[in-house]
Scaffold this motif. Sequence first.
Motif, short mmCIF file in Angstrom:
data_model
loop_
_atom_site.label_atom_id
_atom_site.label_comp_id
_atom_site.label_asym_id
_atom_site.label_seq_id
_atom_site.Cartn_x
_atom_site.Cartn_y
_atom_site.Cartn_z
N PHE A 131 0.55 -0.98 0.22
CA PHE A 131 -0.63 0.12 -0.16
C PHE A 131 0.71 1.44 0.06
CE2 PHE A 131 -3.04 -2.83 2.39
CZ PHE A 131 -3.73 -2.96 1.21
N ILE A 132 -0.17 2.46 -0.48
CA ILE A 132 1.34 3.29 -0.76
C ILE A 132 1.38 4.16 -0.03
CG2 ILE A 132 -0.56 4.90 -1.36
CD1 ILE A 132 3.17 5.24 -3.02
N PHE A 133 0.59 4.17 0.93
CA PHE A 133 0.66 5.36 2.29
C PHE A 133 1.57 4.15 3.06
CE2 PHE A 133 -3.80 2.57 2.64
CZ PHE A 133 -3.14 1.46 3.61
N ASP A 134 2.34 2.93 3.72
CA ASP A 134 2.86 2.91 3.99
C ASP A 134 4.60 3.25 4.22
OD1 ASP A 134 2.07 0.60 5.68
OD2 ASP A 134 1.65 -0.57 3.87
N VAL A 135 4.45 4.58 3.37
CA VAL A 135 5.81 5.14 3.04
C VAL A 135 5.37 6.60 4.13
CG1 VAL A 135 6.17 4.90 0.65
CG2 VAL A 135 5.15 7.05 1.66
N ILE A 136 4.03 6.04 4.93
CA ILE A 136 4.13 8.30 5.56
C ILE A 136 4.40 7.98 6.74
CG2 ILE A 136 2.27 8.55 7.34
CD1 ILE A 136 0.37 8.35 4.83
N PRO A 137 5.04 6.66 7.13
CA PRO A 137 6.03 6.91 8.61
C PRO A 137 7.89 7.30 7.81
CG PRO A 137 4.86 5.61 8.45
CD PRO A 137 4.38 5.47 7.28
N ASN A 138 7.68 7.49 6.76
CA ASN A 138 9.24 7.66 6.25
C ASN A 138 9.57 8.83 6.41
OD1 ASN A 138 9.94 5.45 6.81
ND2 ASN A 138 9.64 4.42 4.17
N ALA A 139 8.83 9.42 6.03
CA ALA A 139 8.51 10.88 5.59
C ALA A 139 9.10 11.76 6.94
CB ALA A 139 7.06 11.56 5.31
N LYS A 140 10.23 12.47 6.05
CA LYS A 140 10.78 13.57 7.49
C LYS A 140 9.82 15.12 7.70
CE LYS A 140 14.75 13.48 5.87
NZ LYS A 140 14.78 13.01 5.36
N THR A 141 9.06 15.21 6.59
CA THR A 141 8.39 16.31 6.89
C THR A 141 7.01 16.01 6.22
OG1 THR A 141 9.80 18.27 6.47
CG2 THR A 141 7.95 19.21 6.60
N LEU A 142 5.76 16.03 7.06
CA LEU A 142 4.72 15.06 5.85
C LEU A 142 2.90 16.31 6.36
CD1 LEU A 142 3.22 11.22 5.49
CD2 LEU A 142 2.10 13.29 7.00
#
Length: 446
Positions: free
Chosen positions: A363-374
């Motif tokens: 799922f694409i949203f699994d990258v969310i925790p890796n974003a430094k600024t979101l």
Amino acid sequence: MTFEEAKAVLESNGQGHVLRFWDKLDATGQAALLAQIATLDFAAIGRMQAMLKDAGKPAAAAGTFEPAPVEAPEGDEKAVYHAKGEELLRAGKVAALLVAGGQGSRLGYDGPKGAYPIGPISDRPLFWFHARKLLGLKQTYGAPVPFYIMTSETNDAATRAVFEANDYFGLDRAGVFFFVQGMWPALDPEGKIILDKPGHIFMSPDGHGGTLAALDRSGALADMAKRGIEQVFFFQVDNPMVDIADPTFVGLNATKGADMSLKVCKKRDAHEGMGVVVIRDNTYAMVEYSELSDEQMERTNPDGSLWLAYGSPAIHMFSRAFLQAEAERPMPLHLAHKKIAMVNDAGETVKPEKPNGYKFEKFIFDVIPNAKTLLTMAFDRTQEFSPVKNAEGNDSPATTKRDLQAKWRGWLAQAGVTLPEGTPVEIDPAYALNAEQLKAKGILIG
Ligand code: UTP
């Protein structure tokens, strides 16, 4: 890959049964099966097998979290982001990324979902609306917005054929880049790869999270870099209301130097099946609908508003740099228990009555925790979101056509035109991308 190589790799991974009908296949069938075996990623299959021990357990509870803060820029702040987005669009630094590799099983349409006729008057397809918006952006800002379209093996040829047959909907074909997502096998409860025919492994698309690896593998990311793309607008095929590369959203992500931003809208009701963006252990994450308890969904603030008021319809901005970094990182897998046609020992394909195997997706949203600024940015769903998911009921062609027309009727009213109730309406996005453009250009009624 030779038969001996296939046999060795399958047997060492406990999957020797894949070749059990080998002697019954003709030369073409044998070659096709070897080609399929060569695509198998046994490291990923090992991860899938490890997940089977938790299969059948209820979805993990989402635990303790807070809803993520939501930006709703207005006035001068909005103007700053809008101007930045327009500057990037004029400089040709923005791309559109469409995920269209899904199987559209709920809609039950025979063909790529993007070919589904959604124009309330014209019956024009979903792809037409997306492509014409890109054309509108080029006319408005003078620079093209390259269009990256993810397909799957199942619908790639048919998708390209739709674009060919429609002369790319008026887009310059050099700016349209198709790329194919990965396919994964399904496993039975014992972790064995499922054959759906004697010489064929059942495969299905690896989920919209497969976008990252596919962007990299296909050269699409390199192509974006070559074109000087900095910001990438991500959207799904089924929403013809989407405001592609909305300058405010592009500008917000760029101005704040964010890796990723998500558009969020007010949920229809507490139980609408949307994921919510949260902060858990100081980290942003998406909590899926299935992970929420009734209490969490129904909880209200002192003013009576929903605690989890906003949901994500998968409209995102990414910096290209973040996509590149994430493409090189393995993503978690999610499993789903499904009915999968399976060959029996007699070599006959049997359609099961009950779920009999497991499909795996990223799922694409699994990258969310890796974003430094979101960031998350609120939008008005009456203007930008009404997806075609189901054949009937909520989120079906009927509701999408209704919502499209209500939006366009609103634009016409702003331009001083009131149509009798029930008059069908359709506006070509290449003629007017928004109410302001419609008002400025005048109204053509055809
Ligand atoms: P959905 O899961 O809502 O749509 O995917 P679907 O797969 O088309 O339909 P169902 O669930 O079988 O009824 C949301 C978006 O993600 C894309 C879809 O094409 C859609 O734009 N997607 C989904 C992919 O590109 N690849 C996938 O493997 C799954």
